[in-house]
Design a protein around this motif. Structure first.
Motif, PDB file in Angstrom:
ATOM      1  N   GLU A  77       3.899  -6.328   1.477  1.00  0.00           N
ATOM      2  CA  GLU A  77       4.450  -5.017   0.732  1.00  0.00           C
ATOM      3  C   GLU A  77       3.909  -4.867  -0.954  1.00  0.00           C
ATOM      4  OE1 GLU A  77       8.706  -2.756  -0.334  1.00  0.00           O
ATOM      5  OE2 GLU A  77       8.705  -4.532   0.702  1.00  0.00           O
ATOM      6  N   LEU A  78       4.013  -6.330  -1.357  1.00  0.00           N
ATOM      7  CA  LEU A  78       3.684  -6.053  -2.735  1.00  0.00           C
ATOM      8  C   LEU A  78       2.274  -5.605  -3.004  1.00  0.00           C
ATOM      9  CD1 LEU A  78       5.416  -8.823  -4.996  1.00  0.00           C
ATOM     10  CD2 LEU A  78       5.390  -6.419  -5.632  1.00  0.00           C
ATOM     11  N   GLU A  79       1.573  -6.141  -2.255  1.00  0.00           N
ATOM     12  CA  GLU A  79      -0.031  -6.158  -2.178  1.00  0.00           C
ATOM     13  C   GLU A  79      -0.219  -4.567  -2.008  1.00  0.00           C
ATOM     14  OE1 GLU A  79      -1.339  -8.946   0.387  1.00  0.00           O
ATOM     15  OE2 GLU A  79      -1.373 -10.648  -0.938  1.00  0.00           O
ATOM     16  N   LEU A  80       0.515  -3.781  -1.001  1.00  0.00           N
ATOM     17  CA  LEU A  80       0.102  -2.511  -0.872  1.00  0.00           C
ATOM     18  C   LEU A  80       0.749  -1.815  -1.986  1.00  0.00           C
ATOM     19  CD1 LEU A  80       1.294  -2.448   2.914  1.00  0.00           C
ATOM     20  CD2 LEU A  80      -1.009  -1.962   2.046  1.00  0.00           C
ATOM     21  N   ARG A  81       1.778  -2.044  -2.685  1.00  0.00           N
ATOM     22  CA  ARG A  81       2.221  -1.313  -3.838  1.00  0.00           C
ATOM     23  C   ARG A  81       1.326  -1.528  -4.982  1.00  0.00           C
ATOM     24  NH1 ARG A  81       7.420   0.066  -4.491  1.00  0.00           N
ATOM     25  NH2 ARG A  81       8.829  -0.016  -2.631  1.00  0.00           N
ATOM     26  N   ALA A  82       0.424  -2.481  -4.962  1.00  0.00           N
ATOM     27  CA  ALA A  82      -0.314  -2.719  -6.237  1.00  0.00           C
ATOM     28  C   ALA A  82      -1.237  -1.717  -6.148  1.00  0.00           C
ATOM     29  CB  ALA A  82      -0.868  -4.002  -6.078  1.00  0.00           C
ATOM     30  N   GLY A  83      -1.753  -1.128  -5.219  1.00  0.00           N
ATOM     31  CA  GLY A  83      -2.716  -0.007  -5.015  1.00  0.00           C
ATOM     32  C   GLY A  83      -2.612   1.210  -6.087  1.00  0.00           C
ATOM     33  N   PRO A  84      -1.676   1.889  -5.843  1.00  0.00           N
ATOM     34  CA  PRO A  84      -1.401   3.125  -6.730  1.00  0.00           C
ATOM     35  C   PRO A  84      -1.396   2.934  -8.094  1.00  0.00           C
ATOM     36  CG  PRO A  84       0.311   3.121  -4.667  1.00  0.00           C
ATOM     37  CD  PRO A  84      -0.461   1.807  -4.945  1.00  0.00           C
TER      38      PRO A  84
END
Length: 294
Positions: free
Chosen positions: A117-124
């Motif tokens: 989840e954190l890795e996905l959140r990093a994108g924006p």
């Protein structure tokens, strides 16, 4: 040259960040997470008391160090070395390592899949930084001093615990920031918070730190970087620099209480007289000392 950032998604850092928030007496945005971690945070603080470690100092070291070691024992050894020096209390490392293990286990039990989840959140946040960050920091360097802005740093991404938060770690040339998916305050984007955190990392250089009274840099430094950050943000059309936005930043970024007018006066004086940033920091330190307590 733009700042070279290393983005690190960290569940160990997330667990410690949430522990620090709970230790400070603040609620987590997720009541279930608060209930899951509160007993472990209380036990951690009890162990820190037994070991003679001041909790605030512990978290200041533990969060940035958590991304540098792959086992709780090695992390505990590093924290103990920073806090105690070369001769720690017998068994301190092992006791702290056990407590860190329990804390992270509780965090993962409450949030399976937290790393993904954190890795996905990093994108924006990364994308927003790439679009606006280099211009923001270049403008800050022009408004202050080139040496004030670091050339590289680590950005530790942690789970949103408060809906937007973070801290600068000057000793470790790193910051940690909650990886929120949307700006909690429209008029003050999280990219601005990240720029503000990064702008603090070189304040421990002797030429900036030495003129500030002992143990005051962690209060004076973050305050001093807000006006140039907002001034730069206005130039690059990221945020406004007015009394309302300044008051919002002081509250949202959880810095020392101060009347916004004091910071405005200090910044105006700096712009008019153009002293070195060293002189400006010392002047703000004296102004804060003269401020009556609330």
């Amino acid at each position: 040259m733009p700042i070279e950032l290393r983005w690190i998604a960290s569940t160990a850092g997330s667990a410690l960040h949430e522990a620090a928030v709970l230790f400070a007496g603040k609620p987590l945005v997720d009541p279930k997470a608060s209930a899951a971690l509160a007993p472990e945070v209380a036990a951690l603080c009890a162990d820190l008391a037994v070991l003679g470690l001041e909790p605030r100092s512990f978290f200041e070291h533990a969060i940035p160090l958590s991304v540098r070691f792959d086992t709780p024992l090695r992390l505990a050894e590093a924290i103990i070395a920073k806090c105690y020096g070369p001769r720690p209390t017998t068994g301190a490392q092992e006791r702290l390592a056990r407590r860190l293990t329990v804390l992270e286990t509780a965090f993962h039990a409450d949030r399976p899949g937290a790393l993904e989840e954190l890795e996905l959140r990093a994108g924006p946040l990364c994308e927003q930084w790439e679009a606006r960050g280099p211009g923001l920091m270049a403008t800050m360097a022009r408004l202050t001093e080139a040496d004030l802005i670091v050339s590289q740093a680590d950005v530790i991404l942690v789970q949103p615990a408060t809906g937007g938060g973070g801290a600068a770690h000057m000793l470790y040339n790193s910051v940690h920031i909650e990886a929120v998916l949307a700006n909690p305050i429209d008029e003050l984007p999280e990219v601005a918070r990240l720029g503000w955190l990064l702008s603090q990392l070189n304040l421990d250089l002797p030429k900036y730190a030495d003129p500030v009274r002992r143990n005051r840099l962690t209060q004076v430094g973050p305050l001093a970087m807000i006006p140039p950050l907002l001034a730069a943000a206005q130039e690059v059309e990221l945020a406004r620099f007015d009394d309302a936005t300044l008051a919002t930043a002081l509250a949202a970024w959880d810095v020392a209480a101060i009347e916004p007018a004091v910071l405005v006066q200090w910044w105006q004086t700096y712009q008019e007289s153009s002293p070195s940033w060293t002189v400006a920091l010392a002047a703000l330190d004296r102004m804060l000392e003269a401020e009556p307590p609330e």
